[in-house]
Design a protein around this motif. Structure first.
Motif, short mmCIF file in Angstrom:
data_model
loop_
_atom_site.label_atom_id
_atom_site.label_comp_id
_atom_site.label_asym_id
_atom_site.label_seq_id
_atom_site.Cartn_x
_atom_site.Cartn_y
_atom_site.Cartn_z
N MET A 1 0.85 -1.20 0.00
CA MET A 1 0.00 0.00 0.00
C MET A 1 0.88 1.24 0.00
N PRO A 2 0.56 2.24 -0.85
CA PRO A 2 1.33 3.48 -0.80
C PRO A 2 1.11 4.21 0.53
N VAL A 3 2.19 4.84 1.04
CA VAL A 3 2.10 5.59 2.29
C VAL A 3 1.85 7.04 1.94
N GLU A 4 0.89 7.68 2.62
CA GLU A 4 0.62 9.10 2.33
C GLU A 4 1.70 9.97 2.96
N PRO A 5 2.36 10.82 2.17
CA PRO A 5 3.41 11.67 2.74
C PRO A 5 2.80 12.76 3.62
N PRO A 6 3.57 13.23 4.64
CA PRO A 6 3.06 14.33 5.47
C PRO A 6 2.89 15.60 4.65
N VAL A 7 1.85 16.37 4.98
CA VAL A 7 1.54 17.60 4.25
C VAL A 7 1.66 18.80 5.19
N VAL A 8 2.38 19.84 4.76
CA VAL A 8 2.46 21.10 5.50
C VAL A 8 1.63 22.12 4.73
N SER A 9 0.82 22.92 5.45
CA SER A 9 -0.01 23.95 4.80
C SER A 9 0.40 25.33 5.30
N PRO A 10 1.41 25.95 4.67
CA PRO A 10 1.89 27.25 5.15
C PRO A 10 0.86 28.35 4.92
N ARG A 11 0.92 29.38 5.81
CA ARG A 11 -0.04 30.49 5.68
C ARG A 11 0.53 31.64 4.88
N ASP A 12 1.85 31.68 4.73
CA ASP A 12 2.45 32.77 3.94
C ASP A 12 3.66 32.24 3.19
N LEU A 13 4.18 33.09 2.30
CA LEU A 13 5.29 32.65 1.44
C LEU A 13 6.53 32.29 2.24
N ALA A 14 6.82 33.11 3.29
CA ALA A 14 8.04 32.84 4.08
C ALA A 14 7.97 31.44 4.69
N SER A 15 6.78 31.06 5.21
CA SER A 15 6.65 29.72 5.80
C SER A 15 6.75 28.65 4.72
N ALA A 16 6.23 28.95 3.53
CA ALA A 16 6.33 27.97 2.44
C ALA A 16 7.79 27.76 2.06
N TYR A 17 8.54 28.86 1.94
CA TYR A 17 9.98 28.73 1.61
C TYR A 17 10.70 27.91 2.68
N LEU A 39 0.17 15.99 -9.40
CA LEU A 39 0.93 15.39 -8.30
C LEU A 39 0.18 14.22 -7.64
N MET A 40 -1.14 14.32 -7.54
CA MET A 40 -1.88 13.24 -6.87
C MET A 40 -1.70 11.91 -7.62
N VAL A 41 -1.55 12.02 -8.95
CA VAL A 41 -1.37 10.81 -9.75
C VAL A 41 -0.04 10.14 -9.40
N ALA A 42 0.92 10.95 -8.94
CA ALA A 42 2.26 10.43 -8.64
C ALA A 42 2.33 9.81 -7.24
N LEU A 43 1.28 9.99 -6.42
CA LEU A 43 1.36 9.53 -5.03
C LEU A 43 1.35 8.01 -4.89
N THR A 44 0.87 7.33 -5.91
CA THR A 44 0.81 5.86 -5.82
C THR A 44 2.20 5.24 -5.89
N GLY A 45 3.17 6.00 -6.41
CA GLY A 45 4.52 5.46 -6.55
C GLY A 45 4.71 4.67 -7.83
N GLU A 46 3.64 4.51 -8.61
CA GLU A 46 3.77 3.70 -9.84
C GLU A 46 4.56 4.43 -10.92
N PRO A 50 7.33 8.45 -4.90
CA PRO A 50 6.42 9.53 -4.52
C PRO A 50 7.14 10.56 -3.66
N PRO A 51 6.61 11.80 -3.55
CA PRO A 51 7.27 12.80 -2.73
C PRO A 51 7.30 12.38 -1.26
N ALA A 52 8.41 12.73 -0.56
CA ALA A 52 8.52 12.36 0.86
C ALA A 52 7.69 13.29 1.73
N ARG A 53 7.61 14.56 1.33
CA ARG A 53 6.82 15.55 2.08
C ARG A 53 6.15 16.47 1.07
#
Ligand SMILES: Cc1cc2nc3c(=O)[nH]c(=O)nc-3n(C[C@H](O)[C@H](O)[C@H](O)COP(=O)(O)OP(=O)(O)OC[C@H]3O[C@@H](n4cnc5c(N)ncnc54)[C@H](O)[C@@H]3O)c2cc1C
Length: 289
Positions: A1-17, A39-46, A50-53
């Protein structure tokens, strides 16, 4: 089973950087997500690792908006295809981009897919990319180190490779506005909707008096490892009028200049012939014959 990578949701550009630059115990670089339609299509790892974060850009208002400036139309990276289709400024100043947006996926993809995602995903079949090349668009990239501008012509550096550093975001796209600039878009797929391109063509020129073409740009998608300009064919049309003879010469030149590949969507020969006919038709329509 593919593992869902952790997701960060920044509120501003500085936090995103900061989230993009963070070295999370060697788990691999974080990947931004915008609409997620690629990107969602790539989450399966096929399709590869897939992205780590994941850094979710959807809440960043700094990446939204369509602004008409004195000399440019500026689109935030999170501008969706629906935004483009509904924008009076895009319809007036960049109708070819509106046409391209209308051919992408169906309503669900157009509501969620962004131009930033199309550009950064760097598929040679990305439908808006030839429009960017033909329009001499400039991409504004940002990171904690500051902002820089990269012309579209220098952005796609190889198959699915771009000038973006791992900690950089695409912030916005500047389309220079020039008087008497004409821009046309054509896409050929297996069917009229929901289809990945076999050939995408965008052609731009400045119409002179008399009807002579200047600053000709011919850009194509789905015919090489990256979106490309056909500079030898541009030279054939530069300084010329859109006559039947010039259309024939330009179509012949383009068929010679392209070296597409055979793949599951089309053959090299088909792509070469179709690209040449599309260009011929654009010249013919411009010449009114
Ligand atoms: C059913 C379906 C039909 C489709 N039809 C078409 C079509 O007809 N034509 C076409 O061209 N495409 C099509 N696509 C592909 C896709 O919808 C587009 O490429 C879309 O523009 C991607 O945008 P997004 O916001 O969803 O990108 P995402 O999936 O969020 O991201 C795509 C890539 O870009 C990176 N990224 C996104 N935003 C940024 C940013 N601001 N800065 C840096 N990196 C960023 C991500 O890390 C990822 O690598 C289709 C996809 C699906 C699923």
């Amino acid at each position: 089973m593919p593992v869902e990578p952790p997701v960060v949701s920044p509120r501003d550009l500085a936090s995103a950087y900061a989230a993009l630059a963070a070295d999370d115990a060697g788990s691999g670089p974080a990947r931004p997500i915008a609409g997620g339609t690629d990107l969602m299509v790539a989450l399966t790892g096929e399709l590869g690792p897939p992205p780590a974060r994941i850094v979710d850009l959807w809440g960043l208002d700094a990446l939204r908006g369509i602004a008409l400036e004195a000399d440019a139309l500026v689109l935030g990276a999170l501008t969706t295809y629906t935004d483009i289709r509904r924008s009076a400024a895009c319809r007036e100043h960049l109708p070819a981009l509106v046409e391209a947006a209308a051919t992408i996926g169906a309503a669900q993809i157009q509501n969620r897919g962004t131009i930033g995602g199309n550009i950064a995903n760097a598929s040679p079949a990305g439908d808006t990319l030839p429009v960017m090349l033909a329009a001499d668009a400039v991409f504004v990239l940002g990171s904690a180190r500051g902002e820089r501008e990269v012309p579209a012509a220098e952005f796609w550096t190889g198959y699915r490779r771009t000038a973006l550093a791992a900690d950089e975001l695409l912030l916005r796209v500047r389309f220079p506005l020039r008087s008497r600039r004409e821009l046309r878009f054509r896409k050929v797929g297996t069917r009229r909707a929901q289809s990945i391109s076999k050939v995408v063509l965008a052609v731009a020129w400045r119409a002179g008096t008399p009807a002579v073409w200047r600053d000709v740009r011919i850009a194509l998608g789905s015919v090489a490892a990256t979106p490309i300009r056909a500079t030898r064919t541009e030279a054939v049309l530069e300084g010329m009028s859109p006559t039947p003879e010039q259309a024939d010469r330009a179509a012949d030149a383009l068929a010679l200049e392209l070296s597409p590949i055979d793949d599951v969507r089309s053959t090299a020969g088909y792509r070469r012939i179709v690209a040449a006919r599309l260009l011929h038709r654009i010249v013919r329509e411009a010449g009114g014959w």
